[in-house]
Design a protein around this motif. Structure first.
Motif, mmCIF file in Angstrom:
data_model
loop_
_atom_site.group_PDB
_atom_site.id
_atom_site.type_symbol
_atom_site.label_atom_id
_atom_site.label_comp_id
_atom_site.label_asym_id
_atom_site.label_seq_id
_atom_site.Cartn_x
_atom_site.Cartn_y
_atom_site.Cartn_z
ATOM 1 N N ILE A 197 40.397 31.159 33.868
ATOM 2 C CA ILE A 197 39.685 32.432 33.822
ATOM 3 C C ILE A 197 40.528 33.534 34.435
ATOM 4 C CG2 ILE A 197 37.678 33.701 34.684
ATOM 5 C CD1 ILE A 197 36.059 31.187 34.483
ATOM 6 N N ALA A 198 41.194 33.222 35.542
ATOM 7 C CA ALA A 198 42.023 34.221 36.214
ATOM 8 C C ALA A 198 43.150 34.695 35.319
ATOM 9 C CB ALA A 198 42.576 33.644 37.516
ATOM 10 N N LEU A 199 43.794 33.752 34.620
ATOM 11 C CA LEU A 199 44.884 34.126 33.722
ATOM 12 C C LEU A 199 44.372 34.979 32.569
ATOM 13 C CD1 LEU A 199 46.866 30.768 33.590
ATOM 14 C CD2 LEU A 199 47.485 32.861 34.800
ATOM 15 N N ALA A 200 43.199 34.617 32.025
ATOM 16 C CA ALA A 200 42.625 35.388 30.930
ATOM 17 C C ALA A 200 42.278 36.802 31.369
ATOM 18 C CB ALA A 200 41.376 34.676 30.383
ATOM 19 N N VAL A 201 41.717 36.930 32.559
ATOM 20 C CA VAL A 201 41.353 38.254 33.066
ATOM 21 C C VAL A 201 42.597 39.082 33.364
ATOM 22 C CG1 VAL A 201 40.257 39.474 34.979
ATOM 23 C CG2 VAL A 201 39.139 37.499 33.962
ATOM 24 N N ALA A 202 43.640 38.430 33.889
ATOM 25 C CA ALA A 202 44.874 39.153 34.173
ATOM 26 C C ALA A 202 45.475 39.720 32.894
ATOM 27 C CB ALA A 202 45.871 38.230 34.869
ATOM 28 N N LEU A 203 45.451 38.897 31.822
ATOM 29 C CA LEU A 203 45.932 39.371 30.540
ATOM 30 C C LEU A 203 45.067 40.507 30.014
ATOM 31 C CD1 LEU A 203 47.809 39.108 28.100
ATOM 32 C CD2 LEU A 203 46.287 37.340 27.197
ATOM 33 N N GLY A 204 43.754 40.352 30.163
ATOM 34 C CA GLY A 204 42.848 41.410 29.716
ATOM 35 C C GLY A 204 43.048 42.704 30.472
ATOM 36 N N ALA A 205 43.306 42.587 31.773
ATOM 37 C CA ALA A 205 43.537 43.792 32.579
ATOM 38 C C ALA A 205 44.782 44.523 32.123
ATOM 39 C CB ALA A 205 43.651 43.405 34.053
ATOM 40 N N PHE A 206 45.812 43.745 31.768
ATOM 41 C CA PHE A 206 47.041 44.373 31.288
ATOM 42 C C PHE A 206 46.797 45.108 29.978
ATOM 43 C CE2 PHE A 206 50.718 44.012 28.456
ATOM 44 C CZ PHE A 206 51.636 44.784 29.160
ATOM 45 N N VAL A 207 46.082 44.439 29.040
ATOM 46 C CA VAL A 207 45.794 45.076 27.750
ATOM 47 C C VAL A 207 44.938 46.323 27.943
ATOM 48 C CG1 VAL A 207 44.646 44.767 25.530
ATOM 49 C CG2 VAL A 207 46.011 42.921 26.489
ATOM 50 N N ALA A 208 43.942 46.225 28.843
ATOM 51 C CA ALA A 208 43.063 47.368 29.082
ATOM 52 C C ALA A 208 43.829 48.541 29.684
ATOM 53 C CB ALA A 208 41.925 46.959 30.015
ATOM 54 N N SER A 209 44.784 48.238 30.566
ATOM 55 C CA SER A 209 45.549 49.321 31.181
ATOM 56 C C SER A 209 46.413 50.033 30.157
ATOM 57 C CB SER A 209 46.428 48.766 32.303
ATOM 58 O OG SER A 209 47.413 47.888 31.787
ATOM 59 N N ALA A 238 38.842 48.264 26.114
ATOM 60 C CA ALA A 238 38.752 48.740 27.496
ATOM 61 C C ALA A 238 37.312 48.995 27.929
ATOM 62 C CB ALA A 238 39.583 50.014 27.657
ATOM 63 N N LYS A 239 36.471 49.434 27.008
ATOM 64 C CA LYS A 239 35.076 49.711 27.358
ATOM 65 C C LYS A 239 34.359 48.426 27.782
ATOM 66 C CE LYS A 239 34.463 53.752 24.384
ATOM 67 N NZ LYS A 239 34.362 54.683 25.514
ATOM 68 N N GLU A 240 34.629 47.349 27.077
ATOM 69 C CA GLU A 240 33.953 46.093 27.381
ATOM 70 C C GLU A 240 34.513 45.442 28.639
ATOM 71 O OE1 GLU A 240 32.172 42.305 24.896
ATOM 72 O OE2 GLU A 240 33.473 43.763 23.928
ATOM 73 N N TYR A 241 35.824 45.597 28.859
ATOM 74 C CA TYR A 241 36.412 45.051 30.083
ATOM 75 C C TYR A 241 35.780 45.693 31.315
ATOM 76 C CZ TYR A 241 40.095 42.348 27.841
ATOM 77 O OH TYR A 241 40.788 41.407 27.120
ATOM 78 N N ALA A 242 35.446 46.970 31.218
ATOM 79 C CA ALA A 242 34.828 47.655 32.356
ATOM 80 C C ALA A 242 33.475 47.036 32.707
ATOM 81 C CB ALA A 242 34.663 49.136 32.033
ATOM 82 N N LEU A 243 32.814 46.425 31.733
ATOM 83 C CA LEU A 243 31.535 45.762 31.980
ATOM 84 C C LEU A 243 31.729 44.306 32.421
ATOM 85 C CD1 LEU A 243 29.593 47.055 28.833
ATOM 86 C CD2 LEU A 243 29.515 47.986 31.142
ATOM 87 N N ILE A 244 32.804 43.680 31.931
ATOM 88 C CA ILE A 244 33.031 42.265 32.217
ATOM 89 C C ILE A 244 33.546 42.044 33.637
ATOM 90 C CG2 ILE A 244 34.461 40.276 31.609
ATOM 91 C CD1 ILE A 244 34.326 41.184 28.716
ATOM 92 N N PHE A 245 34.458 42.915 34.092
ATOM 93 C CA PHE A 245 35.104 42.698 35.383
ATOM 94 C C PHE A 245 34.122 42.560 36.553
ATOM 95 C CE2 PHE A 245 39.426 44.647 34.038
ATOM 96 C CZ PHE A 245 39.703 43.471 33.354
ATOM 97 N N PRO A 246 33.112 43.438 36.682
ATOM 98 C CA PRO A 246 32.177 43.274 37.806
ATOM 99 C C PRO A 246 31.430 41.943 37.756
ATOM 100 C CG PRO A 246 31.990 45.474 36.876
ATOM 101 C CD PRO A 246 32.838 44.688 35.932
#
Length: 228
Positions: free
Chosen positions: A42-54, A197-205
């Motif tokens: 999960i951590a690796l997936a979120v890290a990748l998602g954070a990079f794409v979102a940025s 990016a819109k969905e990542y903002a909801l997923i991260f919290p």
């Protein structure tokens, strides 16, 4: 039992009840390993998602940065682009303005839209049909019309769907028609959408709260916690 001059040896085929199993042979050990690996994934997936979102969420510059010295650069004639030249910034903007002006589509600008609104997710070149392209390249046909393929996340519809539209002609779009790919379902199911990016903002919290209990474990295993 065997007896020697000074020692007596006793052999038994029954294991001692108090003998302890190695840690790696216990069920609890492998359960703990499974939990750690699960959260590491999960951590690796979120890290990748954070990079794409940025990357996707950054400000879009109005100026094109030149390529570093030494790399070949093939200039594009924006007044007469080739069949497979990517859309120019002016074409992107023209398509976006046109689509947002269509009242029937109810598309909101990216910076104003919420996850449950209709907004443009992607604008790209629609590659012309091979037969028409070959006729043009062989000098036996007209140049195919330049068009864009626009992906819309229609979160405001019931049920929500992902829609695609062919917009043209470029550089001055005047019409749009639904795009249907015979190789898959149209419209695209909402569950098959690309996360942005819109969905990542909801997923991260949500992920941050769910992984708070394993904060220290993640920090030791992968060098950083799930969320800072």
């Amino acid at each position: 039992m065997e007896t020697s001059d000074a020692k007596t040896y006793t052999y038994s085929a029954v294991p001692e009840k108090n003998a302890e199993k190695p840690a790696w042979k216990t069920v609890k050990f492998w359960q703990a390993v499974s939990v750690v690996l699960f959260f590491a994934c999960i951590a690796l997936a979120v890290a990748l998602g954070a990079f794409v979102a940025s990357v996707n969420g950054g400000e879009r510059s109005q100026h094109v940065t030149p390529c570093p010295a030494g790399l070949p650069v093939e200039p594009v004639n924006e007044d007469d682009p080739g069949l497979y030249d990517d859309l120019s910034l002016a074409e992107h903007n023209a398509v976006r303005v046109y689509m947002e002006s269509q009242e029937t589509l109810a598309i909101k600008p990216w910076n104003e839209a919420g996850f449950s609104d209709n907004f443009i997710n992607a604008i790209e070149l629609l590659v012309p049909e091979k037969s028409k392209a070959l006729l043009f390249l062989d000098g036996r046909g007209d140049k195919p019309e330049r068009q864009a393929l626009v992906t819309v996340h229609a979160g405001g519809k019931t049920p929500p769907v992902v829609e695609e539209y062919v917009v043209g002609p470029l550089p001055n779009p005047a019409r749009h028609v639904p795009y249907s790919n015979p190789a898959r379902r149209s419209p695209i199911p909402w569950t098959s959408r690309a996360i942005d990016a819109k969905e990542y903002a909801l997923i991260f919290p949500i992920i941050k709260n769910a992984t708070a209990a394993v904060h220290d474990i993640l920090k030791v295993c992968i060098g950083f916690p799930m969320m800072v």
